[in-house]
Design a protein around this motif. Structure first.
Motif, PDB file in Angstrom:
ATOM      1  N   VAL A  25     -25.148 -32.553  -2.739  1.00 48.89           N
ATOM      2  CA  VAL A  25     -25.176 -31.216  -2.139  1.00 48.89           C
ATOM      3  C   VAL A  25     -25.369 -30.169  -3.240  1.00 48.89           C
ATOM      4  O   VAL A  25     -26.151 -29.228  -3.082  1.00 48.89           O
ATOM      5  N   HIS A  26     -24.678 -30.331  -4.347  1.00 49.91           N
ATOM      6  CA  HIS A  26     -24.819 -29.404  -5.484  1.00 49.91           C
ATOM      7  C   HIS A  26     -26.274 -29.339  -5.937  1.00 49.91           C
ATOM      8  O   HIS A  26     -26.833 -28.251  -6.105  1.00 49.91           O
ATOM      9  N   LEU A  46     -19.949 -21.395   4.810  1.00 50.79           N
ATOM     10  CA  LEU A  46     -19.648 -22.815   4.664  1.00 50.79           C
ATOM     11  C   LEU A  46     -20.169 -23.656   5.826  1.00 50.79           C
ATOM     12  O   LEU A  46     -20.782 -24.700   5.614  1.00 50.79           O
ATOM     13  N   ARG A  47     -19.930 -23.212   7.035  1.00 44.83           N
ATOM     14  CA  ARG A  47     -20.367 -24.000   8.207  1.00 44.83           C
ATOM     15  C   ARG A  47     -21.887 -24.135   8.265  1.00 44.83           C
ATOM     16  O   ARG A  47     -22.406 -25.183   8.631  1.00 44.83           O
ATOM     17  N   GLU A  48     -22.601 -23.082   7.892  1.00 40.60           N
ATOM     18  CA  GLU A  48     -24.066 -23.145   7.887  1.00 40.60           C
ATOM     19  C   GLU A  48     -24.569 -24.094   6.798  1.00 40.60           C
ATOM     20  O   GLU A  48     -25.537 -24.828   6.999  1.00 40.60           O
ATOM     21  N   GLY A  54     -25.932 -31.523   6.250  1.00 37.71           N
ATOM     22  CA  GLY A  54     -25.389 -32.652   6.998  1.00 37.71           C
ATOM     23  C   GLY A  54     -24.158 -33.277   6.374  1.00 37.71           C
ATOM     24  O   GLY A  54     -24.069 -34.501   6.272  1.00 37.71           O
ATOM     25  N   CYS A  55     -23.213 -32.425   5.965  1.00 37.91           N
ATOM     26  CA  CYS A  55     -21.998 -32.957   5.351  1.00 37.91           C
ATOM     27  C   CYS A  55     -20.801 -32.121   5.779  1.00 37.91           C
ATOM     28  O   CYS A  55     -20.933 -31.144   6.495  1.00 37.91           O
ATOM     29  N   GLY A  56     -19.629 -32.511   5.321  1.00 38.49           N
ATOM     30  CA  GLY A  56     -18.397 -31.812   5.661  1.00 38.49           C
ATOM     31  C   GLY A  56     -18.076 -30.697   4.677  1.00 38.49           C
ATOM     32  O   GLY A  56     -18.833 -30.417   3.743  1.00 38.49           O
ATOM     33  N   LEU A  57     -16.922 -30.074   4.898  1.00 41.10           N
ATOM     34  CA  LEU A  57     -16.516 -28.933   4.085  1.00 41.10           C
ATOM     35  C   LEU A  57     -16.168 -29.313   2.647  1.00 41.10           C
ATOM     36  O   LEU A  57     -16.487 -28.557   1.723  1.00 41.10           O
ATOM     37  N   ALA A  58     -15.516 -30.436   2.437  1.00 37.55           N
ATOM     38  CA  ALA A  58     -15.062 -30.801   1.092  1.00 37.55           C
ATOM     39  C   ALA A  58     -16.225 -30.919   0.096  1.00 37.55           C
ATOM     40  O   ALA A  58     -16.152 -30.331  -0.994  1.00 37.55           O
ATOM     41  N   PRO A  59     -17.312 -31.638   0.418  1.00 34.38           N
ATOM     42  CA  PRO A  59     -18.421 -31.703  -0.532  1.00 34.38           C
ATOM     43  C   PRO A  59     -19.077 -30.342  -0.779  1.00 34.38           C
ATOM     44  O   PRO A  59     -19.500 -30.050  -1.897  1.00 34.38           O
ATOM     45  N   GLU A  62     -16.804 -28.372  -3.137  1.00 35.09           N
ATOM     46  CA  GLU A  62     -16.943 -28.913  -4.497  1.00 35.09           C
ATOM     47  C   GLU A  62     -18.268 -28.474  -5.106  1.00 35.09           C
ATOM     48  O   GLU A  62     -18.333 -28.085  -6.270  1.00 35.09           O
ATOM     49  N   ALA A  63     -19.349 -28.546  -4.343  1.00 35.61           N
ATOM     50  CA  ALA A  63     -20.661 -28.136  -4.844  1.00 35.61           C
ATOM     51  C   ALA A  63     -20.662 -26.655  -5.220  1.00 35.61           C
ATOM     52  O   ALA A  63     -21.194 -26.282  -6.275  1.00 35.61           O
ATOM     53  N   LEU A  64     -20.073 -25.812  -4.390  1.00 32.40           N
ATOM     54  CA  LEU A  64     -20.015 -24.386  -4.694  1.00 32.40           C
ATOM     55  C   LEU A  64     -19.171 -24.113  -5.933  1.00 32.40           C
ATOM     56  O   LEU A  64     -19.509 -23.249  -6.745  1.00 32.40           O
ATOM     57  N   ASN A  65     -18.074 -24.851  -6.087  1.00 31.81           N
ATOM     58  CA  ASN A  65     -17.249 -24.693  -7.300  1.00 31.81           C
ATOM     59  C   ASN A  65     -18.054 -25.066  -8.539  1.00 31.81           C
ATOM     60  O   ASN A  65     -17.964 -24.386  -9.564  1.00 31.81           O
TER      61      ASN A  65
END
Length: 69
Positions: A25-26, A46-48, A54-59, A62-65
């Motif tokens: 995702v990153h 985040l939801r968009e 096609g993934c959940g919130l946790a990845p 992490e990618a945004l961090n």
């Protein structure tokens, strides 16, 4: 597969690279930002982002961090 199966940098003994969902995702999010798919100053919802990749919130978190560091 266990962490013991991988070598330095997340590579398997057979030479394959292990990539986490957050890493994927990153990489894709970074490419999309550089390509101009997101406007400067645009809020990244985040939801968009979850729906787009096609993934959940946790990845996504992490990618945004990773992108902010």
């Amino acid at each position: 597969m266990t962490p013991a199966d991988t070598g330095p940098g997340g590579e398997l003994d057979e030479g394959y690279r292990v990539e986490t969902l957050a890493s994927a995702v990153h990489a894709q999010l970074r490419r999309d930002i550089v390509a101009g798919l997101f406007r400067p100053g645009q809020k990244l919802l985040l939801r968009e982002i979850c729906a787009r990749y096609g993934c959940g919130l946790a990845p996504v978190r992490e990618a945004l961090n990773r992108l902010t560091s």
